[in-house]
Scaffold this active site. Structure first.
Site, PDB file in Angstrom:
ATOM      1  N   SER A  98       0.742  -1.231   0.088  1.00  0.00           N
ATOM      2  CA  SER A  98      -0.007  -0.079   0.131  1.00  0.00           C
ATOM      3  C   SER A  98       0.808   1.305  -0.005  1.00  0.00           C
ATOM      4  O   SER A  98       1.929   1.180   0.593  1.00  0.00           O
ATOM      5  CB  SER A  98      -1.029   0.116   1.288  1.00  0.00           C
ATOM      6  OG  SER A  98      -1.847   1.205   0.929  1.00  0.00           O
ATOM      7  N   SER A  99       0.454   2.442  -0.725  1.00  0.00           N
ATOM      8  CA  SER A  99       1.333   3.632  -0.667  1.00  0.00           C
ATOM      9  C   SER A  99       0.301   4.767  -1.177  1.00  0.00           C
ATOM     10  O   SER A  99      -0.677   4.539  -1.330  1.00  0.00           O
ATOM     11  CB  SER A  99       2.342   3.458  -1.948  1.00  0.00           C
ATOM     12  OG  SER A  99       1.497   3.292  -3.310  1.00  0.00           O
ATOM     13  N   SER A 100       1.019   6.042  -1.044  1.00  0.00           N
ATOM     14  CA  SER A 100       0.478   7.079  -0.963  1.00  0.00           C
ATOM     15  C   SER A 100       1.141   7.333  -2.493  1.00  0.00           C
ATOM     16  O   SER A 100       2.066   7.745  -2.739  1.00  0.00           O
ATOM     17  CB  SER A 100       0.819   8.311  -0.195  1.00  0.00           C
ATOM     18  OG  SER A 100       0.136   9.473  -0.563  1.00  0.00           O
TER      19      SER A 100
END
Length: 389
Positions: A98-100
């Site tokens: 998961s990431s921005s």
């Protein structure tokens, strides 16, 4: 809490200069939504040896944390489907789950979504919730439905959205199924990559509505941003509008090919010299074509005990492989199993070269409940149909 109004204006200026931010309404959203709120409890930054350095909001100087939050890059927020920065005391190994996403990509996609006031939007892949917040500012929180498959990621995003002042429809579930209870939608946008556009998204979109998502295969590159418009008859048609790379939808993510590769490729049915170099598969457009021609193929690189470069294609579902070795600039391919993977891919690459190497943006696609069809106008050999039933 540190006031980041200056950083938000500077971000908007950079996005405008980069050519991805043009709408005053989206600029207002970028200037209003604090990205740092959506990075709690922290991020993982690349470190030496392929490891990740955890950096938390609480454990970092506020000025430094703001600098990190407004970097023009994607920021990893979870490893291996569970690990967050506050749970690690030092550098760790792991795979990002998961990431921005970099603001350039986020805002570019939002601009290309062509939203209008009053539109209902379904977002697949809430992630940190930053893009959800931008859409809430632009369209109103009641017009946004966002789905995240990971319960922990969803909970953090929901908390961040509430902190930012947006009580939107944040759901936990498999986004590939959409959310029929709030359908139909004017727009569907996915912040994950899918092998093909789920027909559920088409069915849940109004005629004239747009679906925007990354498609092409399971490789981490060689994928394209598809933009299709839904027709009255329940089909959708459009084109690939550019390169795009996102994490694979969680339910479609594949385990890397491992084990003894020499044993996997020990028994070949044929051996010959290649007509084109398999190194083409390291380039974006050839990789995209390869995944259209052989959707189950996976490209693997290795090194022999002697230090020689080895390349492999595997299709586990069809129990087939292609293995390449190089000798003085000439490549030999050995193929095994019921599917001649390289024959199929090589034919596509040769047709592409004969057509003067058209760009990925020349690829069109049509989605029906029975099939996905991709093609390049004027080139019959560059056409692929993937039947769904």
């Amino acid at each position: 809490m540190t006031d980041t109004a200056h950083e938000r204006r500077a971000l908007a200026d950079r996005l405008t200069k980069a050519g991805v931010l043009s709408s005053p309404r989206w600029r207002a959203a970028v200037e209003a939504v604090p990205r740092e709120l959506f990075l709690n409890p922290g991020v993982f930054l690349p470190a030496e040896g392929g490891r990740w350095q955890p950096v938390t909001a609480d454990g970092t100087d506020p000025t430094q944390w703001v600098q990190i939050a407004y970097r023009d890059e994607s920021l990893t927020t979870q490893l291996d489907g569970h690990l967050t920065a506050d749970q690690a005391s030092g550098p760790v190994t792991g795979s990002p789950t998961s990431s921005s996403t970099t603001p350039v990509t986020v805002v570019d996609m939002l601009e290309k979504l062509e939203v209008e006031d009053g539109h209902q939007v379904l977002e697949i892949g809430t992630g940190t919730g930053y893009s959800s917040a931008l859409m809430c500012f632009r369209l109103g929180e009641d017009n946004i439905t966002t789905i995240e498959v990971d319960p922990d990621v969803s909970a953090r995003a929901d908390a961040a959205l509430e902190t930012a002042g947006y009580s939107t429809w944040t759901l936990t579930g498999d986004g590939l199924l959409g959310h029929p209870r709030r359908a139909p939608y004017d727009r569907v946008i996915a912040t994950c990559a899918v092998r093909r556009i789920p027909y559920t998204w088409i069915r849940q979109t109004k005629p004239g509505g747009i679906v925007l998502t990354t498609v092409g295969g399971s490789w981490h590159y060689g994928t394209g941003l598809a933009k299709v418009t839904v027709a009255d008859d329940g089909t959708a048609e459009g084109q690939i509008i550019g390169r795009s790379s996102f994490m694979q939808a969680r339910s479609q993510a594949e385990v890397p090919i491992g084990g003894d590769l020499s044993a996997r490729t020990a028994y070949a049915d044929s051996e010959r010299e290649t007509k084109v170099s398999p190194l083409l598969l390291e380039d974006w457009m050839p990789a995209f074509l390869a995944q259209l021609a052989a959707p189950g193929a996976r490209f693997t690189r290795a090194t022999s005990l002697e230090g020689n470069r080895l390349l492999h294609l595997f299709d586990p579902d069809r129990e087939s492989f292609a293995s390449f070795t190089e000798n003085d600039g000439t490549w030999t391919v050995r193929q095994g199993g019921p599917a001649a993977l390289w024959d199929t891919i090589e034919q596509a690459l040769t047709a592409w070269q004969d057509a003067d190497r058209p760009d990925i943006t020349e690829v069109r696609l049509r989605v029906t409940k029975k099939a996905h069809t991709y093609w390049i106008d004027g080139h019959p050999a560059l056409r692929w149909q993937h039947d769904l039933i």
